[in-house]
Design an enzyme around this catalytic site. Structure first.
Site, PDB file in Angstrom:
ATOM      1  CB  CYS A 122     -14.477   5.525 -30.919  1.00  0.00           C
ATOM      2  SG  CYS A 122     -14.886   3.921 -31.633  1.00  0.00           S
ATOM      3  CB  CYS A 203     -17.931   3.020 -31.459  1.00  0.00           C
ATOM      4  SG  CYS A 203     -16.828   3.954 -32.515  1.00  0.00           S
TER       5      CYS A 203
HETATM    6  C1  NAG Z   1     -12.439   6.893 -26.341  1.00  0.00           C
HETATM    7  O1  NAG Z   1     -12.504   7.177 -24.960  1.00  0.00           O
HETATM    8  C2  NAG Z   1     -12.035   6.106 -24.144  1.00  0.00           C
HETATM    9  C3  NAG Z   1     -12.324   6.451 -22.695  1.00  0.00           C
HETATM   10  O2  NAG Z   1     -12.036   7.774 -22.411  1.00  0.00           O
HETATM   11  C4  NAG Z   1     -10.559   5.875 -24.440  1.00  0.00           C
HETATM   12  O3  NAG Z   1     -10.074   4.803 -23.673  1.00  0.00           O
HETATM   13  C5  NAG Z   1     -10.374   5.575 -25.916  1.00  0.00           C
HETATM   14  O4  NAG Z   1      -9.014   5.455 -26.233  1.00  0.00           O
HETATM   15  C6  NAG Z   1     -11.001   6.660 -26.771  1.00  0.00           C
HETATM   16  N1  NAG Z   1     -10.989   6.251 -28.160  1.00  0.00           N
HETATM   17  C7  NAG Z   1     -10.572   7.060 -29.130  1.00  0.00           C
HETATM   18  C8  NAG Z   1     -10.620   6.512 -30.513  1.00  0.00           C
HETATM   19  O5  NAG Z   1     -10.205   8.192 -28.916  1.00  0.00           O
END
Ligand code: NAG
Ligand code: NAG
Ligand code: NAG
Ligand code: NAG
Length: 303
Positions: A122, A203
């Site tokens: 993501c 994602c």
């Molecule tokens: C992706 O970004 C969101 C918002 O900045 C954050 O809350 C989330 O932990 C992040 N996910 C990953 C897998 O880094």
């Protein structure tokens, strides 16, 4: 010392013999592999083969695709080390070999798409439109982001051409249809499917790098980004899109984040429940542009 001499002769002869055997075995292996992979069947050009306006199939296609695949799963993303590159090539080849290059279907590539599918972490997806060089330069220096060409399917096919020929060797090395000649050509169908899959598997927060210096508007609905990628983002997985609107250093700034086509993109995404932010000249990417224009005012330290 005759004894020593004769023994060194024997050693020499052994070496030569071993050399000959190695060369023979090597040659045989090459022929077997070439036979298996159906390469090297390039024929002399005929008039019929030069029927399209685009470049013909890239020479050494099999070596390029196979080599890139092995490189990808070995040195770029070793989580994929169990992918079967020989099968990737086979399915790639089977998709277009002997086929009419204007009647490709998504079914032709489906087995390859299924084989090459994997999940992308993501927040990493970086889409691009008319910013090929800068977007790829950026992901090469910042591994927090990935373009389609940094995924297996994009990587193996980046910058190469291929198309079938219903006769002869099954491959047209002389010419291939351009995007404008027929829509369902091997590259178009491939890139649309690979782009769709890239968007579907994205994602979190995703980003897009657009070109604010083009005459046609930074966002174009007819681009792959506009027609394939944004419609295949899954709003249940993708919460936000960050737009990085880049201008050519020293070039025209035809559109900014408040521009018309950006407003259109914002509306499409917000209607799909994906929130949007936009930044003019995203600084980390602009600093890469600055390596070529160090003296421009946009590139001075405190601009
Ligand atoms: C992706 O970004 C969101 C918002 O900045 C954050 O809350 C989330 O932990 C992040 N996910 C990953 C897998 O880094
Ligand atoms: C914007 O598009 C023009 C024309 O295609 C190209 O020359 C330029 O390099 C692009 N700018 C960026 C930042 O990618
Ligand atoms: C967007 O989200 C709202 C509230 O969360 C919901 O009511 C609406 O149906 C969603 N729209 C779409 C197109 O998913
Ligand atoms: C930038 O400016 C410096 C000092 O004025 C000059 O020596 C240099 O050649 C310039 N570089 C470029 C790429 O124009």
């Amino acid at each position: 010392m005759p004894f020593q001499n004769s023994s060194s002769w024997t050693r020499k002869q052994k070496l030569i013999l071993t050399g000959v055997v190695v060369v023979l075995l090597g040659t045989m292996t090459v022929f077997v592999v070439l036979g298996l992979l159906r390469v090297g069947r390039k024929k002399t050009p005929t008039a019929e083969e030069q029927q399209w306006k685009g470049r013909g199939t890239t020479e050494h296609l099999v070596e390029i695709v196979l080599g890139r695949c092995y490189n990808f799963i070995t040195t770029i993303n070793s989580e994929l080390r169990n992918k079967d590159c020989l099968r990737v090539w086979k399915l790639f080849e089977q998709a277009f070999l002997y086929k009419d290059p204007c009647s490709m279907t998504k079914e032709d590539y489906q087995p390859l798409m299924d084989l090459a599918r994997y999940s992308i972490p993501c927040n990493k997806s970086l889409f691009w439109s008319k910013t090929y060089d800068l977007a790829h330069h950026y992901t090469k220096t910042n591994h927090d982001f990935l373009t389609l060409e940094d995924t297996l399917l994009g990587y193996i096919a980046d910058g190469i051409t291929w198309c079938g020929n219903p006769s002869d060797s099954g491959v047209n090395y002389e010419s291939c249809p351009k995007w404008t000649e027929c829509e369902n050509n091997p590259s178009s169908v491939y890139w649309k499917l690979a782009s769709k899959m890239f968007a579907e598997t994205s994602c979190g927060t995703v980003q897009v790098m657009l070109n604010g210096s083009t005459a046609t508007g930074a966002f174009r609905k007819s681009s792959i980004f506009g027609s394939v990628e944004i419609v295949n983002l899954n709003p249940e997985k993708v919460s936000k899109m960050q737009i990085w609107l880049m201008h050519d250093i020293g070039g025209l700034q035809r559109e900014s984040c408040t521009g018309h086509s950006i407003a259109q993109l914002r509306e499409i995404l917000e209607n799909r429940n994906i929130s949007v932010s936009c930044e003019d000249n995203y600084r980390p990417a602009q600093l890469l542009q600055c390596t070529r224009n160090p003296n421009h005012t946009a590139c001075t330290v405190c601009s």
